[in-house]
Design a protein around this motif. Structure first.
Motif, mmCIF file in Angstrom:
data_model
loop_
_atom_site.group_PDB
_atom_site.id
_atom_site.type_symbol
_atom_site.label_atom_id
_atom_site.label_comp_id
_atom_site.label_asym_id
_atom_site.label_seq_id
_atom_site.Cartn_x
_atom_site.Cartn_y
_atom_site.Cartn_z
ATOM 1 N N ILE A 100 0.837 -1.199 0.000
ATOM 2 C CA ILE A 100 0.000 0.000 0.000
ATOM 3 C C ILE A 100 0.872 1.248 0.000
ATOM 4 C CG2 ILE A 100 -0.300 0.387 2.492
ATOM 5 C CD1 ILE A 100 -3.292 0.858 1.911
ATOM 6 N N ASP A 101 2.090 1.128 0.539
ATOM 7 C CA ASP A 101 2.981 2.285 0.559
ATOM 8 C C ASP A 101 3.572 2.584 -0.810
ATOM 9 O OD1 ASP A 101 2.587 2.401 3.379
ATOM 10 O OD2 ASP A 101 4.556 3.319 3.554
ATOM 11 N N VAL A 102 3.404 1.654 -1.775
ATOM 12 C CA VAL A 102 3.830 1.941 -3.143
ATOM 13 C C VAL A 102 2.924 2.987 -3.772
ATOM 14 C CG1 VAL A 102 4.157 0.970 -5.447
ATOM 15 C CG2 VAL A 102 4.830 -0.361 -3.430
ATOM 16 N N THR A 103 1.608 2.891 -3.486
ATOM 17 C CA THR A 103 0.633 3.731 -4.189
ATOM 18 C C THR A 103 -0.055 4.770 -3.314
ATOM 19 O OG1 THR A 103 -1.071 2.043 -3.824
ATOM 20 C CG2 THR A 103 0.152 1.943 -5.889
ATOM 21 N N ILE A 104 -0.075 4.590 -2.007
ATOM 22 C CA ILE A 104 -0.832 5.505 -1.152
ATOM 23 C C ILE A 104 -0.264 6.917 -1.217
ATOM 24 C CG2 ILE A 104 0.506 5.122 0.971
ATOM 25 C CD1 ILE A 104 -2.153 5.203 2.500
ATOM 26 N N GLN A 122 -3.622 -22.255 -2.860
ATOM 27 C CA GLN A 122 -4.537 -21.407 -2.090
ATOM 28 C C GLN A 122 -3.799 -20.231 -1.459
ATOM 29 O OE1 GLN A 122 -6.380 -23.469 1.147
ATOM 30 N NE2 GLN A 122 -7.812 -21.823 1.622
ATOM 31 N N VAL A 123 -2.671 -20.516 -0.816
ATOM 32 C CA VAL A 123 -1.964 -19.438 -0.127
ATOM 33 C C VAL A 123 -1.240 -18.518 -1.111
ATOM 34 C CG1 VAL A 123 -1.774 -20.573 2.111
ATOM 35 C CG2 VAL A 123 -0.067 -21.039 0.382
ATOM 36 N N PHE A 124 -0.790 -19.075 -2.257
ATOM 37 C CA PHE A 124 -0.228 -18.212 -3.300
ATOM 38 C C PHE A 124 -1.271 -17.207 -3.775
ATOM 39 C CE2 PHE A 124 3.045 -21.572 -4.674
ATOM 40 C CZ PHE A 124 4.034 -20.961 -3.940
ATOM 41 N N ALA A 125 -2.490 -17.695 -3.974
ATOM 42 C CA ALA A 125 -3.556 -16.804 -4.435
ATOM 43 C C ALA A 125 -3.846 -15.721 -3.408
ATOM 44 C CB ALA A 125 -4.817 -17.608 -4.732
ATOM 45 N N LEU A 126 -3.858 -16.078 -2.125
ATOM 46 C CA LEU A 126 -4.083 -15.088 -1.072
ATOM 47 C C LEU A 126 -2.959 -14.052 -1.041
ATOM 48 C CD1 LEU A 126 -5.370 -17.356 1.851
ATOM 49 C CD2 LEU A 126 -6.673 -15.607 0.614
ATOM 50 N N TYR A 127 -1.733 -14.538 -1.216
ATOM 51 C CA TYR A 127 -0.580 -13.636 -1.249
ATOM 52 C C TYR A 127 -0.696 -12.641 -2.402
ATOM 53 C CZ TYR A 127 4.215 -12.284 -2.537
ATOM 54 O OH TYR A 127 5.315 -11.582 -2.913
ATOM 55 N N GLY A 128 -0.991 -13.163 -3.600
ATOM 56 C CA GLY A 128 -1.107 -12.294 -4.764
ATOM 57 C C GLY A 128 -2.262 -11.322 -4.650
ATOM 58 N N ALA A 129 -3.404 -11.813 -4.133
ATOM 59 C CA ALA A 129 -4.572 -10.947 -3.989
ATOM 60 C C ALA A 129 -4.313 -9.836 -2.979
ATOM 61 C CB ALA A 129 -5.782 -11.769 -3.571
ATOM 62 N N THR A 130 -3.634 -10.166 -1.892
ATOM 63 C CA THR A 130 -3.340 -9.161 -0.865
ATOM 64 C C THR A 130 -2.429 -8.076 -1.413
ATOM 65 O OG1 THR A 130 -3.566 -10.801 0.909
ATOM 66 C CG2 THR A 130 -2.346 -8.793 1.430
ATOM 67 N N ALA A 131 -1.371 -8.482 -2.119
ATOM 68 C CA ALA A 131 -0.436 -7.506 -2.679
ATOM 69 C C ALA A 131 -1.121 -6.605 -3.698
ATOM 70 C CB ALA A 131 0.752 -8.231 -3.314
ATOM 71 N N GLY A 132 -1.891 -7.229 -4.592
ATOM 72 C CA GLY A 132 -2.562 -6.444 -5.625
ATOM 73 C C GLY A 132 -3.621 -5.521 -5.069
ATOM 74 N N PHE A 133 -4.427 -6.033 -4.136
ATOM 75 C CA PHE A 133 -5.513 -5.233 -3.592
ATOM 76 C C PHE A 133 -4.975 -4.066 -2.771
ATOM 77 C CE2 PHE A 133 -9.524 -4.718 -1.067
ATOM 78 C CZ PHE A 133 -10.343 -4.451 -2.157
ATOM 79 N N ALA A 134 -3.851 -4.288 -2.076
ATOM 80 C CA ALA A 134 -3.247 -3.202 -1.306
ATOM 81 C C ALA A 134 -2.827 -2.061 -2.221
ATOM 82 C CB ALA A 134 -2.047 -3.720 -0.522
ATOM 83 N N GLY A 135 -2.227 -2.413 -3.366
ATOM 84 C CA GLY A 135 -1.838 -1.377 -4.314
ATOM 85 C C GLY A 135 -3.025 -0.596 -4.841
ATOM 86 N N MET A 136 -4.147 -1.276 -5.044
ATOM 87 C CA MET A 136 -5.341 -0.604 -5.545
ATOM 88 C C MET A 136 -6.009 0.259 -4.480
ATOM 89 S SD MET A 136 -6.855 -3.877 -7.557
ATOM 90 C CE MET A 136 -5.728 -4.928 -8.459
ATOM 91 N N LEU A 137 -5.930 -0.181 -3.230
ATOM 92 C CA LEU A 137 -6.548 0.585 -2.146
ATOM 93 C C LEU A 137 -5.752 1.835 -1.785
ATOM 94 C CD1 LEU A 137 -7.834 -2.048 0.466
ATOM 95 C CD2 LEU A 137 -9.191 -0.527 -0.969
ATOM 96 N N GLY A 138 -4.464 1.850 -2.155
ATOM 97 C CA GLY A 138 -3.608 2.964 -1.760
ATOM 98 C C GLY A 138 -4.184 4.337 -2.044
ATOM 99 N N PRO A 139 -4.562 4.630 -3.303
ATOM 100 C CA PRO A 139 -5.106 5.966 -3.597
ATOM 101 C C PRO A 139 -6.393 6.268 -2.843
ATOM 102 C CG PRO A 139 -4.456 4.847 -5.613
ATOM 103 C CD PRO A 139 -4.397 3.821 -4.521
ATOM 104 N N ILE A 140 -7.236 5.246 -2.609
ATOM 105 C CA ILE A 140 -8.501 5.461 -1.902
ATOM 106 C C ILE A 140 -8.242 5.800 -0.445
ATOM 107 C CG2 ILE A 140 -10.678 4.365 -1.239
ATOM 108 C CD1 ILE A 140 -10.327 2.566 -3.719
#
Length: 475
Positions: A37-41, A147-165
């Motif tokens: 999130i600190d990449v995009t926030i 399963q855990v790879f998907a959670l890892y990827g989703a968390t990283a991606g979603f954090a980047g998207m939430l940053g600006p919000i």
């Protein structure tokens, strides 16, 4: 599961994927969320901190890219240090350092101080991120890895998207008069929670055999990356000149020397910083290029949209966050749907997702051009949501697919290389594209930047179809 060189278990702590493993992994995901999130926030807060700290254009770029550059340049070293001294201790020390440096960022009183703090923050973030995949491999049995790879990827991606919000909400709320400072200070409670979970539940021992740190590889890779990004930053400021162009050529030459050095070290049974044999796997080799391209395009997209909305269209930080919310919601929907769709239709889902994203960005660029920046948010909600949907469909399953063909030990080795590939994409993609965008810094420049991102996304779709079929890779 027997002990491993990378991320070994303590006696009596098998990788059974029990509740302690999930709680420890939750701590890792919180750290990943905080780091990503600190990449995009900072993008949403950039106009405010620029005005407050009188940051020059080059300093603005360094506040964003300095973090990613430091992250990319130290990930491989951080992964090896974790292999040498133990994933648990390196992860916990890095969480403490990242949290403390985030506070330093939040109390910075000058633009240069903030740039320096962000560079140290990126290095600490690398210490956390470089351990995560190895911790995942050591903590869960193979049948849980997808399963855990998907959670890892989703968390990283979603954090980047939430940053600006999140950034827009915090700057607008101006809690206790903190303004832009709060986008960094918010890491204090998040970091404490990640540390507590990791300290209490992460049960990894020290490695029995410690490989030596590849100092030659560290020096060559760091010099190559720093030279490349420094030259791109100079070009952004002053245009193309013989000097910086020569530095770029030299950085590529040093990169080639680095690859040759690592090959020789591997043949001599040494301890190379990069395991080039991973690229013998077609999924990993092709996926590496796709990951670098995707993260570069995505980081440039978030950066461009945030600056365009605030600097060119004069949106408030809150309105900027609201405008980006449909994108995050669409990405969340895509992330949830992607595993099921990929199971039935394979990599065509990923290719369609990135193509849809590129098409929507192209539509957005055309809309800005035709309306001369008179944006109707209600009209834009649908395309923005669909663009996020495409990102979610593509991004979440890409990493599990590219890692699925590796042996268990190889996946542990990939713990530093995969995040490094992501961050090289972040840093280089943003720097290359910002040469066009920042030098223009007009609505026309924004349209050109978004058009370039759209073309890049559409170009990624075709090679995505060449990824090995998931049904073959995951059986």
């Amino acid at each position: 599961m027997s002990d491993r060189v990378l991320g070994t278990h303590l006696p009596g702590a098998p990788a059974d994927g029990g509740i302690d493993a999930w709680l420890a992994f939750t701590g890792c995901l919180i750290a990943v969320f905080m780091q990503m999130i600190d990449v995009t926030i900072v993008n949403t807060a950039l106009p405010n901190l620029t005005a407050d700290l009188a940051a020059s254009p080059s300093q603005q770029l360094l506040v964003v890219s300095g973090y990613s550059l430091a992250f990319a340049c130290t990930l491989l070293t951080a992964a090896r240090i974790g292999a040498m001294f133990g994933r648990r201790i390196v992860f916990l020390v890095s969480v403490v350092a990242f949290t403390a440096i985030s506070v330093w960022c939040g109390i910075s009183t000058s633009a240069m101080e903030l740039v320096i703090a962000r560079i140290f923050q990126g290095a600490a973030g690398a210490g956390m991120a470089a351990q995560t995949i190895a911790i995942l491999i050591a903590s869960f049995p193979p049948n849980r890895h997808q399963q855990v790879f998907a959670l890892y990827g989703a968390t990283a991606g979603f954090a980047g998207m939430l940053g600006p919000i999140v950034g827009g909400a915090l700057v607008t709320a101006d809690i206790a008069g903190l303004g832009w400072h709060s986008v960094f200070l918010m890491n204090l409670p998040i970091g404490l929670l990640a540390f507590v979970l990791g300290f209490r539940y992460l049960r990894l021992g020290r490695p029995e055999n410690r490989d030596r740190l590849d100092l030659g590889g560290v020096a060559l890779s760091t010099v190559s990356l720093f030279a490349l990004l420094a030259a791109l930053a100079d070009i952004q400021q002053n245009g193309w000149r013989p000097g910086p162009s020569g530095v770029i050529a030299a950085s590529l030459a040093v990169g080639a020397i680095f690859i040759g050095y690592e090959r020789r070290l591997t043949r001599r049974r040494g301890s190379p910083l990069v395991r080039l044999d991973l690229f013998a796997d077609r999924g990993f080799a092709l996926g590496s290029g796709l990951v670098a391209s995707f993260f570069g395009l995505f980081t440039a997209f978030v950066f461009t949209v945030s600056i365009t909305l605030q600097d060119e269209l004069h949106f408030s930080p809150l309105r900027t966050g609201i405008a980006m919310t449909p994108f995050a919601l669409g990405a969340g929907a895509g992330a949830l749907a992607s595993p099921f769709l990929v199971k039935h239709w394979g990599v065509k889902v990923l290719a369609a997702g990135i193509a849809v994203y590129g098409g929507c960005v192209a539509i957005g660029a055309g809309y800005l051009y035709l309306t001369n920046g008179n944006v109707n948010l209600a009209l834009a909600l649908g395309p923005v949501f669909i663009a996020g949907l495409g990102v979610g469909l593509f991004g979440v399953q890409l990493q599990p697919l590219m890692l699925a063909g590796l042996r268990e030990r190889q996946m542990a080795e990939a713990s530093g290389q995969l995040p490094t590939i992501e961050q090289i994409g972040n840093a280089v993609g943003l720097a290359l594209l910002s040469v066009v965008f920042f030098r223009a810094h007009t609505l026309t420049g924004s349209v050109i930047m978004l058009s370039a991102i759209a073309v890049g996304a559409l170009a990624v779709a075709l090679p995505t179809l060449a990824l090995p079929d998931p049904a073959e890779r995951l059986t």
